[in-house]
Design a protein around this motif. Structure first.
Motif, PDB file in Angstrom:
ATOM      1  N   SER A 121       0.853  -1.186   0.000  1.00 22.98           N
ATOM      2  CA  SER A 121       0.000   0.000   0.000  1.00 22.98           C
ATOM      3  C   SER A 121       0.882   1.227   0.000  1.00 22.98           C
ATOM      4  CB  SER A 121      -0.918   0.018   1.231  1.00 22.98           C
ATOM      5  OG  SER A 121      -0.162   0.109   2.410  1.00 22.98           O
ATOM      6  N   ALA A 122       0.302   2.351  -0.374  1.00 23.07           N
ATOM      7  CA  ALA A 122       1.087   3.578  -0.499  1.00 23.07           C
ATOM      8  C   ALA A 122       1.712   3.985   0.814  1.00 23.07           C
ATOM      9  CB  ALA A 122       0.201   4.706  -1.044  1.00 23.07           C
ATOM     10  N   SER A 123       1.030   3.712   1.912  1.00 25.65           N
ATOM     11  CA  SER A 123       1.517   4.141   3.213  1.00 25.65           C
ATOM     12  C   SER A 123       2.215   3.026   3.986  1.00 25.65           C
ATOM     13  CB  SER A 123       0.336   4.672   4.058  1.00 25.65           C
ATOM     14  OG  SER A 123      -0.296   5.733   3.399  1.00 25.65           O
ATOM     15  N   GLY A 124       2.229   1.810   3.459  1.00 22.22           N
ATOM     16  CA  GLY A 124       2.943   0.732   4.099  1.00 22.22           C
ATOM     17  C   GLY A 124       2.166   0.062   5.207  1.00 22.22           C
ATOM     18  N   THR A 125       2.863  -0.711   6.015  1.00 18.86           N
ATOM     19  CA  THR A 125       2.250  -1.473   7.077  1.00 18.86           C
ATOM     20  C   THR A 125       2.127  -0.631   8.340  1.00 18.86           C
ATOM     21  OG1 THR A 125       4.391  -2.287   7.828  1.00 18.86           O
ATOM     22  CG2 THR A 125       3.271  -3.571   6.133  1.00 18.86           C
ATOM     23  N   PHE A 126       1.564  -1.254   9.387  1.00 19.01           N
ATOM     24  CA  PHE A 126       1.387  -0.549  10.652  1.00 19.01           C
ATOM     25  C   PHE A 126       2.726  -0.126  11.242  1.00 19.01           C
ATOM     26  CE2 PHE A 126       0.256  -0.636  15.307  1.00 19.01           C
ATOM     27  CZ  PHE A 126      -0.528   0.491  15.259  1.00 19.01           C
ATOM     28  N   SER A 127       3.758  -0.965  11.086  1.00 19.35           N
ATOM     29  CA  SER A 127       5.072  -0.591  11.605  1.00 19.35           C
ATOM     30  C   SER A 127       5.615   0.639  10.884  1.00 19.35           C
ATOM     31  CB  SER A 127       6.054  -1.762  11.472  1.00 19.35           C
ATOM     32  OG  SER A 127       6.215  -2.146  10.121  1.00 19.35           O
ATOM     33  N   THR A 128       5.340   0.745   9.584  1.00 12.47           N
ATOM     34  CA  THR A 128       5.756   1.933   8.837  1.00 12.47           C
ATOM     35  C   THR A 128       5.008   3.161   9.331  1.00 12.47           C
ATOM     36  OG1 THR A 128       6.162   0.566   6.889  1.00 12.47           O
ATOM     37  CG2 THR A 128       5.992   2.934   6.535  1.00 12.47           C
ATOM     38  N   LEU A 129       3.731   2.989   9.635  1.00  6.06           N
ATOM     39  CA  LEU A 129       2.937   4.088  10.171  1.00  6.06           C
ATOM     40  C   LEU A 129       3.504   4.561  11.502  1.00  6.06           C
ATOM     41  CD1 LEU A 129       0.438   5.924  10.280  1.00  6.06           C
ATOM     42  CD2 LEU A 129      -0.822   3.994  11.225  1.00  6.06           C
ATOM     43  N   LEU A 130       3.877   3.613  12.372  1.00  2.79           N
ATOM     44  CA  LEU A 130       4.458   3.995  13.657  1.00  2.79           C
ATOM     45  C   LEU A 130       5.768   4.747  13.461  1.00  2.79           C
ATOM     46  CD1 LEU A 130       3.806   0.863  15.905  1.00  2.79           C
ATOM     47  CD2 LEU A 130       2.421   2.927  15.616  1.00  2.79           C
ATOM     48  N   ASN A 131       6.547   4.348  12.455  1.00  2.00           N
ATOM     49  CA  ASN A 131       7.772   5.080  12.144  1.00  2.00           C
ATOM     50  C   ASN A 131       7.463   6.527  11.761  1.00  2.00           C
ATOM     51  OD1 ASN A 131       9.503   2.926  12.586  1.00  2.00           O
ATOM     52  ND2 ASN A 131       9.434   2.239  10.461  1.00  2.00           N
ATOM     53  N   ASP A 132       6.421   6.706  10.967  1.00  2.00           N
ATOM     54  CA  ASP A 132       6.027   8.057  10.556  1.00  2.00           C
ATOM     55  C   ASP A 132       5.631   8.893  11.764  1.00  2.00           C
ATOM     56  OD1 ASP A 132       6.468   7.380   7.933  1.00  2.00           O
ATOM     57  OD2 ASP A 132       4.362   6.969   7.483  1.00  2.00           O
ATOM     58  N   ILE A 133       4.881   8.306  12.688  1.00  2.00           N
ATOM     59  CA  ILE A 133       4.460   9.037  13.883  1.00  2.00           C
ATOM     60  C   ILE A 133       5.670   9.357  14.757  1.00  2.00           C
ATOM     61  CG2 ILE A 133       3.104   8.889  16.005  1.00  2.00           C
ATOM     62  CD1 ILE A 133       1.143   7.088  14.446  1.00  2.00           C
ATOM     63  N   ALA A 134       6.562   8.379  14.907  1.00  2.97           N
ATOM     64  CA  ALA A 134       7.754   8.593  15.731  1.00  2.97           C
ATOM     65  C   ALA A 134       8.599   9.737  15.185  1.00  2.97           C
ATOM     66  CB  ALA A 134       8.573   7.311  15.798  1.00  2.97           C
ATOM     67  N   ALA A 155      17.524  10.504  20.295  1.00  2.31           N
ATOM     68  CA  ALA A 155      16.109  10.877  20.227  1.00  2.31           C
ATOM     69  C   ALA A 155      15.290   9.911  19.357  1.00  2.31           C
ATOM     70  CB  ALA A 155      15.957  12.308  19.723  1.00  2.31           C
ATOM     71  N   PRO A 156      15.815   9.454  18.188  1.00  2.00           N
ATOM     72  CA  PRO A 156      15.013   8.504  17.393  1.00  2.00           C
ATOM     73  C   PRO A 156      14.704   7.214  18.154  1.00  2.00           C
ATOM     74  CG  PRO A 156      16.769   9.435  16.059  1.00  2.00           C
ATOM     75  CD  PRO A 156      17.026   9.871  17.470  1.00  2.00           C
ATOM     76  N   LEU A 157      15.671   6.706  18.919  1.00  2.00           N
ATOM     77  CA  LEU A 157      15.459   5.481  19.687  1.00  2.00           C
ATOM     78  C   LEU A 157      14.337   5.677  20.699  1.00  2.00           C
ATOM     79  CD1 LEU A 157      18.272   3.314  21.288  1.00  2.00           C
ATOM     80  CD2 LEU A 157      16.195   3.856  22.547  1.00  2.00           C
ATOM     81  N   TYR A 158      14.385   6.785  21.435  1.00  2.00           N
ATOM     82  CA  TYR A 158      13.367   7.025  22.447  1.00  2.00           C
ATOM     83  C   TYR A 158      12.008   7.319  21.822  1.00  2.00           C
ATOM     84  CZ  TYR A 158      16.664   6.882  26.310  1.00  2.00           C
ATOM     85  OH  TYR A 158      17.575   6.465  27.247  1.00  2.00           O
ATOM     86  N   ALA A 159      11.999   7.965  20.669  1.00  2.00           N
ATOM     87  CA  ALA A 159      10.730   8.228  19.981  1.00  2.00           C
ATOM     88  C   ALA A 159      10.070   6.921  19.571  1.00  2.00           C
ATOM     89  CB  ALA A 159      10.971   9.110  18.757  1.00  2.00           C
ATOM     90  N   GLN A 160      10.870   5.988  19.022  1.00  2.00           N
ATOM     91  CA  GLN A 160      10.331   4.683  18.642  1.00  2.00           C
ATOM     92  C   GLN A 160       9.800   3.936  19.861  1.00  2.00           C
ATOM     93  OE1 GLN A 160       9.968   3.202  15.683  1.00  2.00           O
ATOM     94  NE2 GLN A 160      10.957   4.732  14.392  1.00  2.00           N
ATOM     95  N   ALA A 161      10.557   3.987  20.967  1.00  2.00           N
ATOM     96  CA  ALA A 161      10.159   3.266  22.174  1.00  2.00           C
ATOM     97  C   ALA A 161       8.850   3.805  22.733  1.00  2.00           C
ATOM     98  CB  ALA A 161      11.267   3.361  23.224  1.00  2.00           C
ATOM     99  N   LEU A 162       8.713   5.119  22.760  1.00  2.00           N
ATOM    100  CA  LEU A 162       7.513   5.731  23.325  1.00  2.00           C
ATOM    101  C   LEU A 162       6.290   5.467  22.458  1.00  2.00           C
ATOM    102  CD1 LEU A 162       9.013   9.131  24.515  1.00  2.00           C
ATOM    103  CD2 LEU A 162       8.169   7.287  25.975  1.00  2.00           C
ATOM    104  N   VAL A 163       6.433   5.655  21.145  1.00  2.00           N
ATOM    105  CA  VAL A 163       5.305   5.424  20.241  1.00  2.00           C
ATOM    106  C   VAL A 163       4.928   3.947  20.247  1.00  2.00           C
ATOM    107  CG1 VAL A 163       4.571   5.471  17.825  1.00  2.00           C
ATOM    108  CG2 VAL A 163       5.804   7.423  18.793  1.00  2.00           C
ATOM    109  N   GLY A 164       5.928   3.066  20.256  1.00  2.00           N
ATOM    110  CA  GLY A 164       5.641   1.638  20.292  1.00  2.00           C
ATOM    111  C   GLY A 164       4.904   1.233  21.554  1.00  2.00           C
ATOM    112  N   MET A 165       5.286   1.819  22.692  1.00  2.00           N
ATOM    113  CA  MET A 165       4.621   1.506  23.951  1.00  2.00           C
ATOM    114  C   MET A 165       3.138   1.874  23.892  1.00  2.00           C
ATOM    115  SD  MET A 165       5.500   2.970  27.775  1.00  2.00           S
ATOM    116  CE  MET A 165       4.956   4.633  27.370  1.00  2.00           C
ATOM    117  N   VAL A 166       2.863   3.055  23.366  1.00  2.00           N
ATOM    118  CA  VAL A 166       1.477   3.494  23.276  1.00  2.00           C
ATOM    119  C   VAL A 166       0.699   2.623  22.290  1.00  2.00           C
ATOM    120  CG1 VAL A 166      -0.043   5.405  22.639  1.00  2.00           C
ATOM    121  CG2 VAL A 166       2.069   5.870  23.900  1.00  2.00           C
ATOM    122  N   ALA A 167       1.311   2.289  21.153  1.00  2.00           N
ATOM    123  CA  ALA A 167       0.618   1.512  20.125  1.00  2.00           C
ATOM    124  C   ALA A 167       0.303   0.097  20.607  1.00  2.00           C
ATOM    125  CB  ALA A 167       1.464   1.455  18.861  1.00  2.00           C
TER     126      ALA A 167
END
Length: 208
Positions: A121-134, A155-167
């Motif tokens: 898909s144009a926007s990718g999978t859910f993991s790709t979406l989480l990357n975009d949000i992070a 900062a990228p590591l912590y952004a991924q960790a925080l967004v992943g925790m919420v998701a």
């Protein structure tokens, strides 16, 4: 149990028919997943023939890709419009509240997103979406890290960790639905913020 019968046939414009098919398919994909949904059932519920579905989307993969792209963009738009920055704790509250609100208000869409997409898909999978949000919160974290003497390259590591925790909590809460949304968000922020507010500058594992 027999599937719901078709709705009475109504003359629609091309755009209206396309939207109707998307609505029907979205519901079915949320209920049964991609593999469990057929073009026959989409057509049956929409009270059209299979060629009508093929005419608009080319097949099941085509209509699924459109549904996923729409849900992806809806969630991303919600998250981005909610993140205003400011104090880091406010940002955490905004992110947690926005994602849980999407889970609560668009649970069918979230069920579709958290499944692995079998088609591109144009926007990718859910993991790709989480990357975009992070990425949207990464620069805010970097500013705060720099101001507090931490390595802003992390900062990228912590952004991924925080967004992943919420998701991931959102995936659990999709079915649990307890406690209430604001309480879940408050506990997420409590864990994340109280952890972030006492970060070690150079953490080491203590297993040895």
């Amino acid at each position: 149990m027999r599937p719901p019968g078709p709705v009475p046939r109504v003359r629609m414009t091309g755009a209206e028919r396309r939207q109707q098919l998307l609505d029907v398919a979205r519901k079915l994909f949320a209920e049964k997943g991609f593999d469990g949904t057929s073009i026959e059932e989409i057509a049956h519920r929409a009270n059209v023939s299979k060629p009508v579905v093929y005419e608009h989307f080319g097949g099941k993969e085509g209509i699924y890709a459109v549904v996923v792209d729409r849900e992806t963009q809806s969630l991303l738009d919600r998250m981005v419009s909610t993140l205003h920055g400011g104090h880091p704790r406010a940002m955490l509250e905004q992110a947690a509240s926005a994602l849980l609100a999407y889970v609560e208000e668009s649970h069918d869409g979230f069920r579709i997103l958290v499944r692995d997409s079998p088609v591109a898909s144009a926007s990718g999978t859910f993991s790709t979406l989480l990357n975009d949000i992070a990425m949207q919160v990464e620069h805010i974290l970097a500013q705060q890290f720099d101001a507090r003497g931490y390595d802003d390259k992390l900062a990228p590591l912590y952004a991924q960790a925080l967004v992943g925790m919420v998701a991931l909590t959102g995936q659990w809460w999709l079915d649990a639905r307890r406690p209430k949304r604001d309480e879940v968000a408050a506990h997420l922020v409590n864990l994340a913020w109280n952890g972030l507010s006492h970060l070690e500058h150079k953490p080491k594992l203590r297993l040895n």
